[in-house]
Motif scaffolding. Structure first.
Motif, PDB file in Angstrom:
ATOM      1  N   SER A 131      94.482 201.206 106.493  1.00 42.32           N
ATOM      2  CA  SER A 131      94.443 200.553 105.197  1.00 42.32           C
ATOM      3  C   SER A 131      95.640 200.991 104.368  1.00 42.32           C
ATOM      4  O   SER A 131      96.057 202.139 104.397  1.00 42.32           O
ATOM      5  CB  SER A 131      93.145 200.906 104.480  1.00 42.32           C
ATOM      6  N   GLY A 132      96.231 200.048 103.659  1.00 43.31           N
ATOM      7  CA  GLY A 132      97.325 200.359 102.751  1.00 43.31           C
ATOM      8  C   GLY A 132      98.674 200.505 103.413  1.00 43.31           C
ATOM      9  O   GLY A 132      99.586 201.048 102.803  1.00 43.31           O
ATOM     10  N   GLU A 133      98.843 200.034 104.628  1.00 41.83           N
ATOM     11  CA  GLU A 133     100.151 200.134 105.268  1.00 41.83           C
ATOM     12  C   GLU A 133     101.062 199.037 104.754  1.00 41.83           C
ATOM     13  O   GLU A 133     100.623 197.963 104.386  1.00 41.83           O
ATOM     14  CB  GLU A 133     100.014 200.000 106.788  1.00 41.83           C
ATOM     15  N   ARG A 134     102.363 199.313 104.760  1.00 42.48           N
ATOM     16  CA  ARG A 134     103.332 198.322 104.330  1.00 42.48           C
ATOM     17  C   ARG A 134     103.532 197.250 105.386  1.00 42.48           C
ATOM     18  O   ARG A 134     103.595 196.079 105.078  1.00 42.48           O
ATOM     19  CB  ARG A 134     104.687 198.968 104.047  1.00 42.48           C
ATOM     20  N   ASN A 135     103.682 197.675 106.645  1.00 46.04           N
ATOM     21  CA  ASN A 135     104.005 196.750 107.714  1.00 46.04           C
ATOM     22  C   ASN A 135     102.753 196.314 108.460  1.00 46.04           C
ATOM     23  O   ASN A 135     101.792 197.058 108.572  1.00 46.04           O
ATOM     24  CB  ASN A 135     104.958 197.419 108.718  1.00 46.04           C
ATOM     25  N   ASN A 136     102.818 195.098 108.978  1.00 43.10           N
ATOM     26  CA  ASN A 136     101.750 194.645 109.868  1.00 43.10           C
ATOM     27  C   ASN A 136     102.103 195.090 111.271  1.00 43.10           C
ATOM     28  O   ASN A 136     102.927 194.476 111.930  1.00 43.10           O
ATOM     29  CB  ASN A 136     101.614 193.132 109.810  1.00 43.10           C
ATOM     30  N   ARG A 137     101.495 196.166 111.709  1.00 41.30           N
ATOM     31  CA  ARG A 137     101.766 196.686 113.041  1.00 41.30           C
ATOM     32  C   ARG A 137     100.812 196.069 114.035  1.00 41.30           C
ATOM     33  O   ARG A 137      99.641 195.863 113.728  1.00 41.30           O
ATOM     34  CB  ARG A 137     101.638 198.202 113.037  1.00 41.30           C
ATOM     35  N   LYS A 138     101.307 195.812 115.217  1.00 41.68           N
ATOM     36  CA  LYS A 138     100.488 195.183 116.240  1.00 41.68           C
ATOM     37  C   LYS A 138      99.408 196.142 116.723  1.00 41.68           C
ATOM     38  O   LYS A 138      99.651 197.333 116.863  1.00 41.68           O
ATOM     39  CB  LYS A 138     101.359 194.763 117.410  1.00 41.68           C
ATOM     40  N   GLU A 165      97.148 190.071 116.557  1.00 45.21           N
ATOM     41  CA  GLU A 165      98.484 190.624 116.336  1.00 45.21           C
ATOM     42  C   GLU A 165      98.754 190.939 114.875  1.00 45.21           C
ATOM     43  O   GLU A 165      99.547 191.805 114.553  1.00 45.21           O
ATOM     44  CB  GLU A 165      99.539 189.644 116.840  1.00 45.21           C
ATOM     45  N   THR A 166      98.092 190.235 113.969  1.00 43.93           N
ATOM     46  CA  THR A 166      98.387 190.422 112.555  1.00 43.93           C
ATOM     47  C   THR A 166      97.521 191.495 111.899  1.00 43.93           C
ATOM     48  O   THR A 166      97.712 191.789 110.741  1.00 43.93           O
ATOM     49  CB  THR A 166      98.209 189.096 111.797  1.00 43.93           C
ATOM     50  N   VAL A 189      90.495 201.509 125.108  1.00 50.48           N
ATOM     51  CA  VAL A 189      91.074 202.101 123.907  1.00 50.48           C
ATOM     52  C   VAL A 189      91.694 201.021 123.026  1.00 50.48           C
ATOM     53  O   VAL A 189      91.980 199.915 123.474  1.00 50.48           O
ATOM     54  CB  VAL A 189      92.148 203.152 124.257  1.00 50.48           C
ATOM     55  N   ARG A 190      91.901 201.377 121.766  1.00 51.51           N
ATOM     56  CA  ARG A 190      92.648 200.543 120.831  1.00 51.51           C
ATOM     57  C   ARG A 190      93.935 201.289 120.504  1.00 51.51           C
ATOM     58  O   ARG A 190      93.904 202.478 120.185  1.00 51.51           O
ATOM     59  CB  ARG A 190      91.836 200.288 119.568  1.00 51.51           C
ATOM     60  N   ILE A 191      95.073 200.592 120.602  1.00 59.18           N
ATOM     61  CA  ILE A 191      96.375 201.211 120.362  1.00 59.18           C
ATOM     62  C   ILE A 191      97.106 200.441 119.271  1.00 59.18           C
ATOM     63  O   ILE A 191      96.811 199.268 119.020  1.00 59.18           O
ATOM     64  CB  ILE A 191      97.222 201.260 121.653  1.00 59.18           C
ATOM     65  N   ALA A 192      98.038 201.113 118.616  1.00 53.74           N
ATOM     66  CA  ALA A 192      98.810 200.493 117.545  1.00 53.74           C
ATOM     67  C   ALA A 192     100.283 200.803 117.729  1.00 53.74           C
ATOM     68  O   ALA A 192     100.650 201.870 118.232  1.00 53.74           O
ATOM     69  CB  ALA A 192      98.340 201.003 116.190  1.00 53.74           C
ATOM     70  N   GLU A 193     101.106 199.878 117.306  1.00 52.99           N
ATOM     71  CA  GLU A 193     102.545 200.033 117.373  1.00 52.99           C
ATOM     72  C   GLU A 193     102.984 201.128 116.406  1.00 52.99           C
ATOM     73  O   GLU A 193     102.399 201.300 115.342  1.00 52.99           O
ATOM     74  CB  GLU A 193     103.175 198.700 116.967  1.00 52.99           C
TER      75      GLU A 193
END
Length: 94
Positions: A10-17, A4-5, A70-74
């Motif tokens: 790379s370089g994103e501000r938020n930790n998106r799931k 989850e973390t 697949v791999r998905i992101a919030e």
């Protein structure tokens, strides 16, 4: 396996799931339903229990078919129910 973390780039501000799952349905235009299964131990009986969650995922090119891993992101809300985007295709269905 993604946690989850983990961040979705790379370089994103938020930790998106980030989640991994299989495509359950691709009948909509530019949208697929991905089913994510996670396993946890029951607190009282110590038996492994499976939990399923279904996410609406944005698929811009309409390339996914049922059974693909697949791999998905919030992401930000894209529609009423769609809050996830496709990161990459891990395995194609046979």
């Amino acid at each position: 396996m993604a946690t989850e973390t983990e961040t979705a780039g790379s370089g994103e501000r938020n930790n998106r799931k980030v989640r991994e799952g299989t495509v359950h349905s691709n009948k909509m235009d530019k949208t697929v339903i991905v089913e994510v299964t996670r396993r946890s131990r029951h607190p009282q009986y110590s038996k492994t229990v499976q939990h399923r969650a279904r996410y609406y995922v944005h698929d811009e090119e309409n390339t996914l078919n049922g059974g693909d891993r697949v791999r998905i992101a919030e992401t930000r809300p894209l529609s009423k129910n769609k809050r996830w985007r496709l990161v990459d295709i891990l395995e194609r269905a046979r």
